[in-house]
Design a protein around this motif. Structure first.
Motif, PDB file in Angstrom:
ATOM      1  N   GLY A 117       8.662   9.619   6.006  1.00 29.06           N
ATOM      2  CA  GLY A 117       7.934   8.374   5.787  1.00 29.06           C
ATOM      3  C   GLY A 117       7.291   8.195   4.427  1.00 29.06           C
ATOM      4  O   GLY A 117       7.055   9.137   3.679  1.00 29.06           O
ATOM      5  N   VAL A 118       7.012   6.920   4.173  1.00 31.03           N
ATOM      6  CA  VAL A 118       6.186   6.518   3.034  1.00 31.03           C
ATOM      7  C   VAL A 118       5.147   5.545   3.573  1.00 31.03           C
ATOM      8  O   VAL A 118       5.493   4.605   4.289  1.00 31.03           O
ATOM      9  N   LEU A 119       3.879   5.816   3.259  1.00 29.14           N
ATOM     10  CA  LEU A 119       2.814   4.866   3.621  1.00 29.14           C
ATOM     11  C   LEU A 119       2.535   3.984   2.417  1.00 29.14           C
ATOM     12  O   LEU A 119       2.381   4.474   1.301  1.00 29.14           O
ATOM     13  N   LEU A 120       2.469   2.691   2.660  1.00 27.07           N
ATOM     14  CA  LEU A 120       2.000   1.762   1.628  1.00 27.07           C
ATOM     15  C   LEU A 120       0.737   1.080   2.139  1.00 27.07           C
ATOM     16  O   LEU A 120       0.741   0.428   3.186  1.00 27.07           O
ATOM     17  N   ASP A 121      -0.343   1.250   1.375  1.00 21.58           N
ATOM     18  CA  ASP A 121      -1.625   0.603   1.683  1.00 21.58           C
ATOM     19  C   ASP A 121      -1.640  -0.770   1.015  1.00 21.58           C
ATOM     20  O   ASP A 121      -1.674  -0.859  -0.214  1.00 21.58           O
ATOM     21  N   GLU A 122      -1.593  -1.797   1.841  1.00 23.14           N
ATOM     22  CA  GLU A 122      -1.729  -3.152   1.274  1.00 23.14           C
ATOM     23  C   GLU A 122      -3.091  -3.740   1.615  1.00 23.14           C
ATOM     24  O   GLU A 122      -3.329  -4.923   1.381  1.00 23.14           O
ATOM     25  N   GLY A 123      -3.979  -2.912   2.168  1.00 23.91           N
ATOM     26  CA  GLY A 123      -5.319  -3.389   2.493  1.00 23.91           C
ATOM     27  C   GLY A 123      -6.193  -3.500   1.257  1.00 23.91           C
ATOM     28  O   GLY A 123      -6.969  -4.431   1.121  1.00 23.91           O
ATOM     29  N   ARG A 124      -6.055  -2.547   0.349  1.00 24.50           N
ATOM     30  CA  ARG A 124      -6.882  -2.588  -0.876  1.00 24.50           C
ATOM     31  C   ARG A 124      -6.269  -3.581  -1.862  1.00 24.50           C
ATOM     32  O   ARG A 124      -6.907  -4.510  -2.297  1.00 24.50           O
ATOM     33  N   HIS A 125      -5.028  -3.334  -2.238  1.00 23.68           N
ATOM     34  CA  HIS A 125      -4.327  -4.315  -3.065  1.00 23.68           C
ATOM     35  C   HIS A 125      -3.051  -4.747  -2.352  1.00 23.68           C
ATOM     36  O   HIS A 125      -2.451  -3.986  -1.596  1.00 23.68           O
ATOM     37  N   PHE A 126      -2.673  -5.967  -2.626  1.00 31.78           N
ATOM     38  CA  PHE A 126      -1.559  -6.610  -1.933  1.00 31.78           C
ATOM     39  C   PHE A 126      -0.388  -6.688  -2.896  1.00 31.78           C
ATOM     40  O   PHE A 126      -0.535  -7.167  -4.023  1.00 31.78           O
ATOM     41  N   PHE A 127       0.768  -6.211  -2.448  1.00 28.33           N
ATOM     42  CA  PHE A 127       1.926  -6.162  -3.348  1.00 28.33           C
ATOM     43  C   PHE A 127       2.903  -7.307  -3.122  1.00 28.33           C
ATOM     44  O   PHE A 127       3.555  -7.757  -4.054  1.00 28.33           O
ATOM     45  N   GLY A 128       3.041  -7.719  -1.877  1.00 27.23           N
ATOM     46  CA  GLY A 128       3.929  -8.844  -1.588  1.00 27.23           C
ATOM     47  C   GLY A 128       5.347  -8.413  -1.277  1.00 27.23           C
ATOM     48  O   GLY A 128       5.752  -7.272  -1.520  1.00 27.23           O
ATOM     49  N   LYS A 129       6.106  -9.363  -0.749  1.00 24.72           N
ATOM     50  CA  LYS A 129       7.426  -9.068  -0.182  1.00 24.72           C
ATOM     51  C   LYS A 129       8.414  -8.481  -1.183  1.00 24.72           C
ATOM     52  O   LYS A 129       9.200  -7.610  -0.848  1.00 24.72           O
ATOM     53  N   GLU A 130       8.383  -8.999  -2.407  1.00 24.19           N
ATOM     54  CA  GLU A 130       9.395  -8.564  -3.364  1.00 24.19           C
ATOM     55  C   GLU A 130       9.238  -7.065  -3.659  1.00 24.19           C
ATOM     56  O   GLU A 130      10.219  -6.313  -3.697  1.00 24.19           O
ATOM     57  N   THR A 131       7.988  -6.653  -3.850  1.00 20.86           N
ATOM     58  CA  THR A 131       7.734  -5.233  -4.113  1.00 20.86           C
ATOM     59  C   THR A 131       8.089  -4.397  -2.889  1.00 20.86           C
ATOM     60  O   THR A 131       8.665  -3.314  -3.004  1.00 20.86           O
ATOM     61  N   VAL A 132       7.761  -4.906  -1.715  1.00 25.26           N
ATOM     62  CA  VAL A 132       8.073  -4.147  -0.494  1.00 25.26           C
ATOM     63  C   VAL A 132       9.583  -3.995  -0.344  1.00 25.26           C
ATOM     64  O   VAL A 132      10.078  -2.910  -0.022  1.00 25.26           O
ATOM     65  N   ARG A 133      10.314  -5.057  -0.622  1.00 21.25           N
ATOM     66  CA  ARG A 133      11.782  -4.964  -0.531  1.00 21.25           C
ATOM     67  C   ARG A 133      12.322  -3.932  -1.515  1.00 21.25           C
ATOM     68  O   ARG A 133      13.189  -3.121  -1.186  1.00 21.25           O
ATOM     69  N   ARG A 134      11.781  -3.957  -2.728  1.00 23.98           N
ATOM     70  CA  ARG A 134      12.233  -2.975  -3.743  1.00 23.98           C
ATOM     71  C   ARG A 134      11.918  -1.549  -3.304  1.00 23.98           C
ATOM     72  O   ARG A 134      12.710  -0.636  -3.483  1.00 23.98           O
ATOM     73  N   LEU A 135      10.718  -1.402  -2.731  1.00 22.79           N
ATOM     74  CA  LEU A 135      10.320  -0.074  -2.246  1.00 22.79           C
ATOM     75  C   LEU A 135      11.290   0.398  -1.153  1.00 22.79           C
ATOM     76  O   LEU A 135      11.741   1.552  -1.160  1.00 22.79           O
ATOM     77  N   LEU A 136      11.618  -0.499  -0.234  1.00 17.39           N
ATOM     78  CA  LEU A 136      12.532  -0.132   0.858  1.00 17.39           C
ATOM     79  C   LEU A 136      13.909   0.240   0.319  1.00 17.39           C
ATOM     80  O   LEU A 136      14.548   1.175   0.822  1.00 17.39           O
ATOM     81  N   ASP A 137      14.356  -0.464  -0.705  1.00 21.14           N
ATOM     82  CA  ASP A 137      15.663  -0.130  -1.315  1.00 21.14           C
ATOM     83  C   ASP A 137      15.665   1.300  -1.846  1.00 21.14           C
ATOM     84  O   ASP A 137      16.600   2.067  -1.598  1.00 21.14           O
ATOM     85  N   ARG A 138      14.617   1.636  -2.558  1.00 20.74           N
ATOM     86  CA  ARG A 138      14.566   2.988  -3.152  1.00 20.74           C
ATOM     87  C   ARG A 138      14.345   4.038  -2.074  1.00 20.74           C
ATOM     88  O   ARG A 138      14.875   5.141  -2.145  1.00 20.74           O
ATOM     89  N   MET A 139      13.530   3.702  -1.063  1.00 19.54           N
ATOM     90  CA  MET A 139      13.357   4.646   0.049  1.00 19.54           C
ATOM     91  C   MET A 139      14.707   4.970   0.683  1.00 19.54           C
ATOM     92  O   MET A 139      15.030   6.125   0.951  1.00 19.54           O
ATOM     93  N   ALA A 140      15.494   3.930   0.926  1.00 16.15           N
ATOM     94  CA  ALA A 140      16.807   4.132   1.564  1.00 16.15           C
ATOM     95  C   ALA A 140      17.705   5.013   0.690  1.00 16.15           C
ATOM     96  O   ALA A 140      18.416   5.878   1.194  1.00 16.15           O
ATOM     97  N   ASP A 141      17.653   4.806  -0.628  1.00 14.47           N
ATOM     98  CA  ASP A 141      18.479   5.626  -1.538  1.00 14.47           C
ATOM     99  C   ASP A 141      18.205   7.112  -1.337  1.00 14.47           C
ATOM    100  O   ASP A 141      19.094   7.939  -1.508  1.00 14.47           O
ATOM    101  N   TYR A 142      16.941   7.428  -1.017  1.00 15.13           N
ATOM    102  CA  TYR A 142      16.559   8.845  -0.908  1.00 15.13           C
ATOM    103  C   TYR A 142      16.322   9.263   0.545  1.00 15.13           C
ATOM    104  O   TYR A 142      15.650  10.238   0.824  1.00 15.13           O
ATOM    105  N   LYS A 143      16.884   8.461   1.459  1.00 14.37           N
ATOM    106  CA  LYS A 143      16.997   8.841   2.880  1.00 14.37           C
ATOM    107  C   LYS A 143      15.666   8.912   3.621  1.00 14.37           C
ATOM    108  O   LYS A 143      15.514   9.657   4.587  1.00 14.37           O
ATOM    109  N   PHE A 144      14.687   8.142   3.161  1.00 17.46           N
ATOM    110  CA  PHE A 144      13.468   7.953   3.960  1.00 17.46           C
ATOM    111  C   PHE A 144      13.795   6.988   5.097  1.00 17.46           C
ATOM    112  O   PHE A 144      14.593   6.068   4.917  1.00 17.46           O
ATOM    113  N   ASN A 145      13.137   7.183   6.241  1.00 17.15           N
ATOM    114  CA  ASN A 145      13.462   6.290   7.368  1.00 17.15           C
ATOM    115  C   ASN A 145      12.250   5.682   8.084  1.00 17.15           C
ATOM    116  O   ASN A 145      12.425   5.014   9.105  1.00 17.15           O
ATOM    117  N   VAL A 146      11.034   5.913   7.566  1.00 14.27           N
ATOM    118  CA  VAL A 146       9.850   5.283   8.175  1.00 14.27           C
ATOM    119  C   VAL A 146       9.013   4.632   7.074  1.00 14.27           C
ATOM    120  O   VAL A 146       8.646   5.289   6.091  1.00 14.27           O
TER     121      VAL A 146
END
Ligand code: ACM
Ligand code: ZN
Length: 511
Positions: A117-146
């Motif tokens: 897993g990777v935890l993203l805290d959006e409670g303190r600062h908000f990143f928005g959908k585009e950043t989240v999508r990019r994060l998910l793309d890179r997570m998938a590249d390196y076989k993260f699944n949560v």
């Protein structure tokens, strides 16, 4: 001639690694000589034969490349997906961009842990959908699944819950927040090295139901499960700005917005108040409607009980339920929420505090973040190991080794700090199973790195802090390398750093 590349995993001895530069390392890989080549910049689907074999472990695969083409065998779609991710890393495009080649290999692979897993805290600062999508793309590249999505905090609440309009209006708005994390001139014109506060309000920032569903679907396409976190009963100052009546002493809520500074607030949800229970059920109904995840994270960490000790409603609840200590009030609430979610077919997960006393249902998953129950003393992992001894499934994220929001120990780091220091070399030493007995080990689901965002504002900051350390986490959770060679890992990480930068993803130097 065959060149055995990664046999070290089985044999327990570091050997030559060749030029495959795979990250995370597969369980075994053998270069069989020669290459598969084609014109163009991708492998045509016609050259890939994909089949299923139920005998292969979940998420695992066999990938064979010969001069005739590519064969992928997997038990499930996730395994086939990861085979393709490995294939992506093997693929080479010539300088002119008109020929693609892949070295001939035989790879057999499967993950060491099922929770990566990777935890993203959006409670303190908000990143928005585009950043989240990019994060998910890179997570998938390196076989993260949560994707553990920390959506509520003292400083911000990011869900627009029907029937609770003050949340989006007030709880998503912070009166001010620290100055932007990066000191890089190209990001901002003035010196951001100070952690002084901006004077501008921050927000309102929240996700609509459509946004959330879009992210859940985007993640699912990449075999990533989104586990939402709704913090309760502590870290709830944002909720109380929206609904002060849910505080034991509403007069303590002097601002009708989210929290300002970060830390631990004594203003927490009043567990004696039936309206609090109704509120939480309403929120959880919505969360279950949006998120198909079988696991719902309910926080549970760092909840001061000073208000509960004096609050007539909390005292009345304790008396009615036969509770003698305020801490038992939190356990009572955790059990209530666990039962409520169980009726909806969901399992609770919470920070290791929820396991105190061992009386929440054994279906609960503990996330071990403190290095021991009396944070600060003792050795790593004690809280996780003791939870597992008590029969709970555990996800390991001890803060000293997995909070990648900590500084990286770089000579030149343009970002302001949070907490401690966690250089890449130290991050690579994390072993989720360290300190567990053989019997307890079966309860380790895996681990996570955590991106707390008090000093991260945007995609650029987030990626800088996350990478290259998330390469270490990817390898620890997928490969669980037995004899780690940091120098060898670093040489692969350097290759992947270049790859990330080419993809437009920031990555700190390895140093
Ligand atoms: C935590 O870092 N309070 C989970
Ligand atoms: Zn109360």
């Amino acid at each position: 001639m065959k060149n055995i590349l990664f046999a070290f995993l089985a044999a327990g001895a570091a050997t030559a690694f060749g030029t495959l530069n795979l990250l995370p390392l597969p369980q075994s890989a053998e270069e069989t000589g020669g290459t598969w080549t084609s014109s163009g910049t991708t492998i045509p689907e016609a050259a890939i034969r994909e089949t299923r074999d139920a005998a292969i472990p979940a998420e695992g695969y066999r990938l064979t490349v010969t001069s005739d083409g590519v064969s992928i065998v997997a038990a499930d779609d996730a395994g086939a997906f990861y085979a393709r991710k490995t294939l992506d890393q093997l693929l080479q495009i010539d300088a002119k961009g008109n020929k693609v080649s892949v070295p001939c290999v035989k790879i057999t692979d499967q993950p060491a842990y099922r929770w990566r897993g990777v935890l993203l805290d959006e409670g303190r600062h908000f990143f928005g959908k585009e950043t989240v999508r990019r994060l998910l793309d890179r997570m998938a590249d390196y076989k993260f699944n949560v994707f553990h999505w920390h959506l509520t905090e003292d400083q911000g609440w990011r869900l627009d819950v029907p029937g609770l309009p003050e949340l989006a209006k007030r709880a998503s708005l912070r009166p001010r927040s620290p100055a932007l994390g990066s000191t890089l001139k190209k990001v901002a014109p003035h010196d951001y090295r100070s952690s002084a506060h901006n004077t501008m309000p921050y927000g309102p920032f929240f996700y609509t139901a459509a946004d959330l569903k879009e992210i859940v679907a985007y993640a699912a396409e990449r075999h990533i499960q989104v586990v939402p976190e709704i913090e309760l009963p502590g870290h709830s100052r944002a909720v109380l700005g929206a609904y002060p009546n849910l505080c034991c002493f509403p007069e303590q809520i002097t601002s009708r917005m989210a929290g300002d500074d970060w830390g631990i607030f004594k203003e927490v949800l009043c567990v004696g108040n039936d309206d609090t229970i109704k509120f939480l059920e309403q929120v959880l109904d919505y969360v279950c409607e949006i998120f198909p995840s079988p696991v719902i994270h309910i926080g549970g960490d760092e909840c001061p009980r000073v208000n509960w000790e004096k609050c007539p409603k909390c005292q009345a609840r304790m008396k009615a339920e036969g509770l003698t200590k305020p801490g038992e009030l939190q356990t009572w609430l955790t059990r209530h929420v666990a039962d409520y979610l169980a009726k909806k077919g969901r399992r609770i997960m919470g920070w290791d505090e929820i396991l105190a006393g061992g009386v929440v249902p054994k279906t609960a998953i503990g996330q071990s973040w403190r290095i021991n129950a009396k944070e600060g003393a003792g050795t790593d992992h004690v809280s996780g190991a003791s939870g597992a001894e008590n029969g709970y499934d555990i996800v390991m994220s001890p803060h000293t080794l997995t909070y990648y929001s900590y500084l990286q120990g770089l000579a030149e780091d343009p970002f302001v700090r949070t907490g401690g220091s966690l250089p890449l070399k130290k991050a690579y030493t994390f072993d989720p199973a360290a300190g567990f007995s053989d019997a307890a080990r079966k309860h380790i689901l895996g681990g996570q790195c955590c991106m707390w965002s008090e000093y991260l504002w945007n995609d650029y900051d987030l990626a800088w802090r996350m990478w290259p350390r998330a390469f270490a986490m990817a390898e620890i959770l997928w490969s669980a390398p037995k004899n780690r060679d940091f120098t060898e890992f670093s040489s692969r990480a350097a290759v992947h750093r270049k790859r990330l930068i080419k993809l437009g993803c920031n990555c700190a130097p390895l140093e």
